[in-house]
Design an enzyme around this catalytic site. Structure first.
Site, PDB file in Angstrom:
ATOM      1  N   GLU A 162     -12.419  -1.542  46.481  1.00  0.00           N
ATOM      2  CA  GLU A 162     -13.327  -1.995  47.546  1.00  0.00           C
ATOM      3  C   GLU A 162     -13.308  -3.521  47.614  1.00  0.00           C
ATOM      4  OE1 GLU A 162     -14.916  -0.249  49.962  1.00  0.00           O
ATOM      5  OE2 GLU A 162     -15.064  -2.332  50.553  1.00  0.00           O
ATOM      6  N   LYS A 222      -6.371  -5.612  43.649  1.00  0.00           N
ATOM      7  CA  LYS A 222      -7.829  -5.849  43.631  1.00  0.00           C
ATOM      8  C   LYS A 222      -8.169  -7.005  42.678  1.00  0.00           C
ATOM      9  CE  LYS A 222     -12.130  -5.702  43.917  1.00  0.00           C
ATOM     10  NZ  LYS A 222     -12.857  -6.210  45.061  1.00  0.00           N
ATOM     11  N   CYS A 278     -18.608  -9.610  39.697  1.00  0.00           N
ATOM     12  CA  CYS A 278     -17.181  -9.278  39.629  1.00  0.00           C
ATOM     13  C   CYS A 278     -16.208 -10.413  39.360  1.00  0.00           C
ATOM     14  CB  CYS A 278     -16.789  -8.554  40.904  1.00  0.00           C
ATOM     15  SG  CYS A 278     -17.604  -6.960  41.005  1.00  0.00           S
TER      16      CYS A 278
HETATM   17  P1  NAD Z   1     -23.666  -0.936  40.132  1.00  0.00           P
HETATM   18  O1  NAD Z   1     -24.008  -1.251  38.730  1.00  0.00           O
HETATM   19  O2  NAD Z   1     -24.495  -1.466  41.238  1.00  0.00           O
HETATM   20  O3  NAD Z   1     -23.617   0.667  40.306  1.00  0.00           O
HETATM   21  C1  NAD Z   1     -22.981   1.523  39.426  1.00  0.00           C
HETATM   22  C2  NAD Z   1     -23.807   2.800  39.305  1.00  0.00           C
HETATM   23  O4  NAD Z   1     -23.075   3.772  38.550  1.00  0.00           O
HETATM   24  C3  NAD Z   1     -25.143   2.631  38.581  1.00  0.00           C
HETATM   25  O5  NAD Z   1     -26.198   3.019  39.449  1.00  0.00           O
HETATM   26  C4  NAD Z   1     -25.035   3.545  37.358  1.00  0.00           C
HETATM   27  O6  NAD Z   1     -26.248   4.189  37.025  1.00  0.00           O
HETATM   28  C5  NAD Z   1     -24.009   4.549  37.818  1.00  0.00           C
HETATM   29  N1  NAD Z   1     -23.314   5.245  36.722  1.00  0.00           N
HETATM   30  C6  NAD Z   1     -22.726   4.700  35.623  1.00  0.00           C
HETATM   31  N2  NAD Z   1     -22.154   5.666  34.884  1.00  0.00           N
HETATM   32  C7  NAD Z   1     -22.381   6.839  35.512  1.00  0.00           C
HETATM   33  C8  NAD Z   1     -22.014   8.192  35.234  1.00  0.00           C
HETATM   34  N3  NAD Z   1     -21.291   8.517  34.168  1.00  0.00           N
HETATM   35  N4  NAD Z   1     -22.434   9.150  36.093  1.00  0.00           N
HETATM   36  C9  NAD Z   1     -23.163   8.833  37.181  1.00  0.00           C
HETATM   37  N5  NAD Z   1     -23.519   7.575  37.511  1.00  0.00           N
HETATM   38  C10 NAD Z   1     -23.129   6.591  36.677  1.00  0.00           C
HETATM   39  O7  NAD Z   1     -22.141  -1.377  40.313  1.00  0.00           O
HETATM   40  P2  NAD Z   1     -21.425  -1.858  41.673  1.00  0.00           P
HETATM   41  O8  NAD Z   1     -21.760  -3.269  41.949  1.00  0.00           O
HETATM   42  O9  NAD Z   1     -21.639  -0.823  42.731  1.00  0.00           O
HETATM   43  O10 NAD Z   1     -19.907  -1.830  41.194  1.00  0.00           O
HETATM   44  C11 NAD Z   1     -19.220  -0.617  40.986  1.00  0.00           C
HETATM   45  C12 NAD Z   1     -17.732  -0.911  40.858  1.00  0.00           C
HETATM   46  O11 NAD Z   1     -17.248  -1.479  42.077  1.00  0.00           O
HETATM   47  C13 NAD Z   1     -17.368  -1.913  39.767  1.00  0.00           C
HETATM   48  O12 NAD Z   1     -16.147  -1.536  39.197  1.00  0.00           O
HETATM   49  C14 NAD Z   1     -17.201  -3.218  40.522  1.00  0.00           C
HETATM   50  O13 NAD Z   1     -16.299  -4.090  39.877  1.00  0.00           O
HETATM   51  C15 NAD Z   1     -16.622  -2.741  41.838  1.00  0.00           C
HETATM   52  N6  NAD Z   1     -16.900  -3.614  43.004  1.00  0.00           N
HETATM   53  C16 NAD Z   1     -18.140  -4.161  43.180  1.00  0.00           C
HETATM   54  C17 NAD Z   1     -18.411  -4.935  44.311  1.00  0.00           C
HETATM   55  C18 NAD Z   1     -19.759  -5.561  44.539  1.00  0.00           C
HETATM   56  O14 NAD Z   1     -19.870  -6.367  45.463  1.00  0.00           O
HETATM   57  N7  NAD Z   1     -20.785  -5.260  43.773  1.00  0.00           N
HETATM   58  C19 NAD Z   1     -17.415  -5.099  45.278  1.00  0.00           C
HETATM   59  C20 NAD Z   1     -16.168  -4.509  45.075  1.00  0.00           C
HETATM   60  C21 NAD Z   1     -15.927  -3.756  43.930  1.00  0.00           C
HETATM   61  C1  UGA Z   2     -16.494 -10.916  45.907  1.00  0.00           C
HETATM   62  C2  UGA Z   2     -15.322 -10.842  46.896  1.00  0.00           C
HETATM   63  O1  UGA Z   2     -15.533 -11.778  47.951  1.00  0.00           O
HETATM   64  C3  UGA Z   2     -15.194  -9.432  47.462  1.00  0.00           C
HETATM   65  O2  UGA Z   2     -14.041  -9.355  48.302  1.00  0.00           O
HETATM   66  C4  UGA Z   2     -15.057  -8.441  46.309  1.00  0.00           C
HETATM   67  O3  UGA Z   2     -14.994  -7.118  46.805  1.00  0.00           O
HETATM   68  C5  UGA Z   2     -16.246  -8.577  45.375  1.00  0.00           C
HETATM   69  O4  UGA Z   2     -16.323  -9.948  44.891  1.00  0.00           O
HETATM   70  C6  UGA Z   2     -16.155  -7.719  44.157  1.00  0.00           C
HETATM   71  O5  UGA Z   2     -15.081  -7.292  43.775  1.00  0.00           O
HETATM   72  O6  UGA Z   2     -17.219  -7.535  43.591  1.00  0.00           O
HETATM   73  P1  UGA Z   2     -19.136 -11.116  46.121  1.00  0.00           P
HETATM   74  O7  UGA Z   2     -19.057 -11.506  44.692  1.00  0.00           O
HETATM   75  O8  UGA Z   2     -20.079 -10.054  46.514  1.00  0.00           O
HETATM   76  O9  UGA Z   2     -17.684 -10.661  46.642  1.00  0.00           O
HETATM   77  O10 UGA Z   2     -19.495 -12.412  47.005  1.00  0.00           O
HETATM   78  P2  UGA Z   2     -18.653 -13.707  47.440  1.00  0.00           P
HETATM   79  O11 UGA Z   2     -18.969 -14.011  48.843  1.00  0.00           O
HETATM   80  O12 UGA Z   2     -17.225 -13.596  47.101  1.00  0.00           O
HETATM   81  O13 UGA Z   2     -19.317 -14.851  46.556  1.00  0.00           O
HETATM   82  C7  UGA Z   2     -19.110 -14.906  45.151  1.00  0.00           C
HETATM   83  C8  UGA Z   2     -19.706 -16.181  44.606  1.00  0.00           C
HETATM   84  O14 UGA Z   2     -18.947 -17.320  45.023  1.00  0.00           O
HETATM   85  C9  UGA Z   2     -21.131 -16.449  45.065  1.00  0.00           C
HETATM   86  O15 UGA Z   2     -21.887 -16.953  44.006  1.00  0.00           O
HETATM   87  C10 UGA Z   2     -20.960 -17.487  46.157  1.00  0.00           C
HETATM   88  O16 UGA Z   2     -22.087 -18.276  46.348  1.00  0.00           O
HETATM   89  C11 UGA Z   2     -19.796 -18.288  45.599  1.00  0.00           C
HETATM   90  N1  UGA Z   2     -19.030 -19.043  46.628  1.00  0.00           N
HETATM   91  C12 UGA Z   2     -18.395 -18.377  47.630  1.00  0.00           C
HETATM   92  C13 UGA Z   2     -18.937 -20.424  46.539  1.00  0.00           C
HETATM   93  O17 UGA Z   2     -19.499 -21.043  45.629  1.00  0.00           O
HETATM   94  N2  UGA Z   2     -18.212 -21.103  47.484  1.00  0.00           N
HETATM   95  C14 UGA Z   2     -17.559 -20.459  48.492  1.00  0.00           C
HETATM   96  O18 UGA Z   2     -16.899 -21.144  49.315  1.00  0.00           O
HETATM   97  C15 UGA Z   2     -17.656 -19.065  48.562  1.00  0.00           C
END
Ligand code: NAD
Ligand code: UGA
Length: 463
Positions: A162, A222, A278
């Site tokens: 994602e 990713k 992340c």
């Molecule tokens: P999160 O912590 O918000 O959510 C994860 C959920 O999974 C929690 O609610 C937890 O209770 C649940 N969980 C854990 N183990 C479980 C199990 N065995 N069965 C059922 N539920 C279970 O995490 P997130 O931010 O949604 O991130 C999830 C993944 O996506 C990570 O690998 C992260 O790196 C990736 N990712 C996150 C973002 C972001 O912006 N947060 C963007 C892209 C990718």
């Molecule tokens: C980031 C990536 O942008 C997503 O594409 C990815 O899916 C995600 O991580 C993930 O894998 O979790 P996110 O962390 O939600 O998304 O937010 P960003 O907009 O990337 O910002 C990350 C951090 O960088 C924030 O603290 C933001 O304030 C900072 N940032 C961003 C800066 O300091 N300067 C910039 O120019 C941009």
């Protein structure tokens, strides 16, 4: 292969919004999002949509239309696995805090638990989709676990990382730059599985934006995307320090280089440092994988992105102390913003936590205000660092629900998140309420320097 039921394990910042949008555009598919966390599922089911567990602009509108129609949130994990032909794994993959790879490698225990459970429960063929961010070749381990724990049914593994960013998740999901699907196109079953997922996204994403690759390219892409994005921020932040020493302006430098179409203008905002769950985790993971393969130069190259980010946070806090006549002991400092970026209630790895911790170590009294992060979360974040006892932390933290209450008698205001509302405050009134000289440390470069200096503030920005 027609998919009628989807299950997503993990109802977090990715699982919740992503499945809401899949359900929105595929009304004929039943989408069930499951989680071990009962409180979280209850919040997703709350009648009052303002109580959804995550804040994301535009999320309420989508959930309100799909929930109860073909979008469901449940704690019945086994039931949802049984009835689904396609299962997304969207659980957290934090940095390991123990054992081999401690502090660097991704902790895959939650992913493995899901795989074992799917293997145990599944009585019919399943497509298992990695939505969580995972190290390269994790799909191989998942395949092995499923085959060994399973009762002879066929599992096809796809990688579908994602790319949404928090705060803009709904827009990112609605019009993604690309959807990436990694799969095994060497077998008929593999091809069918890839096509089944392509069909789901095709209901709203143009075909040319759906990219299919082999599984490992998808997993590595990713980590690479996050590393490149974070690298831009560390690059511009490194130059912000040089600007401060030379009299160049980082805003002007960003603009000048960003107009070069080969460089591009996005992600060049100097800041107090990147946060979020992340960037750091995924780069550390990349460093760990490279080191494990003996690629020490590659590992060191990417590690520098983290080194620079830690330095940026640190020097921001130290600059506050230096400007307040080298002591902040007993002085009130208003902290505006706790989330790691605007438009989210997520504070994981937020620069604010580290800046606050350094200031507390110097005995500053912090009055913290954030429009979306709860006070319990802020207290949890500081205690989680384990720098000092919870009792000790309590003495230095005052969490305010009104920004104007946070500045009463304060020596300084530190802006740590770029919330839009900060720009609209009555800064004249704030100046009057503060101790003089009144300082502003703008860690996001969002306020109007000339206006604030005219009022009488001592204004400090990044670069
Ligand atoms: P999160 O912590 O918000 O959510 C994860 C959920 O999974 C929690 O609610 C937890 O209770 C649940 N969980 C854990 N183990 C479980 C199990 N065995 N069965 C059922 N539920 C279970 O995490 P997130 O931010 O949604 O991130 C999830 C993944 O996506 C990570 O690998 C992260 O790196 C990736 N990712 C996150 C973002 C972001 O912006 N947060 C963007 C892209 C990718
Ligand atoms: C980031 C990536 O942008 C997503 O594409 C990815 O899916 C995600 O991580 C993930 O894998 O979790 P996110 O962390 O939600 O998304 O937010 P960003 O907009 O990337 O910002 C990350 C951090 O960088 C924030 O603290 C933001 O304030 C900072 N940032 C961003 C800066 O300091 N300067 C910039 O120019 C941009």
């Amino acid at each position: 292969m027609k998919i009628k039921n989807i299950c997503c394990i993990g109802a977090g910042y990715v699982g919740g919004p992503t499945m809401s949008v899949i359900a929105q555009h595929n009304p004929e598919i039943k989408v069930t999002v499951v989680d071990l966390n009962k409180e979280r599922i209850d919040a997703w089911n709350d009648k009052n949509l303002n109580n959804l567990p995550i804040y994301e602009p535009g999320l309420i509108e989508v959930v309100s239309k799909a929930r109860g129609r073909n979008l469901f949130f449940s704690n019945d994990i086994d039931g949802a696995i049984k009835e689904s032909e396609m299962i997304f794994i969207s659980v957290n993959t934090p940095t390991k805090t123990y054992g081999t790879g401690k502090g660097m490698a991704a902790d895959l225990k939650y992913v493995e638990l899901c795989a074992r459970n799917i293997g145990k429960i599944a009585k019919s063929d399943k497509i298992v989709v990695e939505k969580s961010t995972l190290p390269v070749k994790t799909a191989e381990s998942i395949q092995s676990i499923l085959e060994n724990a399973g009762s002879g049914v066929n599992f096809e593994i796809l990688s579908n990382p994602e790319f949404l960013a928090e705060g803009t998740a709904m827009r990112d999901l609605a019009i993604p730059d690309r959807v990436l699907i990694g799969g095994n196109d060497k077998t008929e079953e593999g091809k069918k599985a890839i096509q089944a997922l392509v069909d789901i996204y095709s209901s709203w994403v143009p075909k040319e934006n759906i990219l299919t690759t082999n599984v490992w390219s998808s997993e590595l892409s990713k980590l690479t995307a996050n590393a490149f994005l974070a690298q831009r921020i560390s690059s511009i932040n490194s130059l912000s320090e040089l600007c401060e020493r030379t009299g160049a302006s980082i805003g002007e430098v960003s603009k000048a280089i960003g107009m070069d179409s080969r460089i591009g203008s996005k992600f060049l905002n100097a800041s107090v440092g990147f946060g979020g769950s992340c960037f750091q985790k995924d780069i550390l993971n990349l460093v760990y994988i490279s080191r494990s393969l003996g690629l020490n130069e590659v590992a060191e190259y990417w590690n520098q992105v983290i080194v620079m980010n830690t330095h940026q946070r640190d020097r921001f806090a130290k600059n506050i102390i230096k400007n307040l006549y080298n002591t902040v002991s007993g002085k009130s400092i208003a902290i505006f913003g706790w989330a790691f970026k605007k438009d989210t209630n997520d504070s994981r790895e937020s620069a604010a936590i580290y800046v606050a911790d350094t200031l507390i170590s110097e005995h500053a009294i912090l009055n913290i205000y954030d429009p979306k992060v709860s006070s319990s979360q802020m207290i949890f974040d500081i205690n989680y660092l384990n720098t000092r006892s919870e009792f000790e932390n309590k003495k230095y933290l005052n969490i305010k629900s009104d920004p104007y209450k946070a500045v009463e008698g304060a020596h300084a205001v530190a802006i740590l998140t770029e919330w839009d509302e900060f720009k609209t405050y009555n800064w004249k009134k704030i100046y009057q309420m503060m101790k003089k000289p009144a300082f502003i440390f703008d860690g996001r470069n969002i306020l109007d320097k000339d206006h604030l200096e005219e009022i009488g503030f001592n204004y400090n920005s990044i670069g």
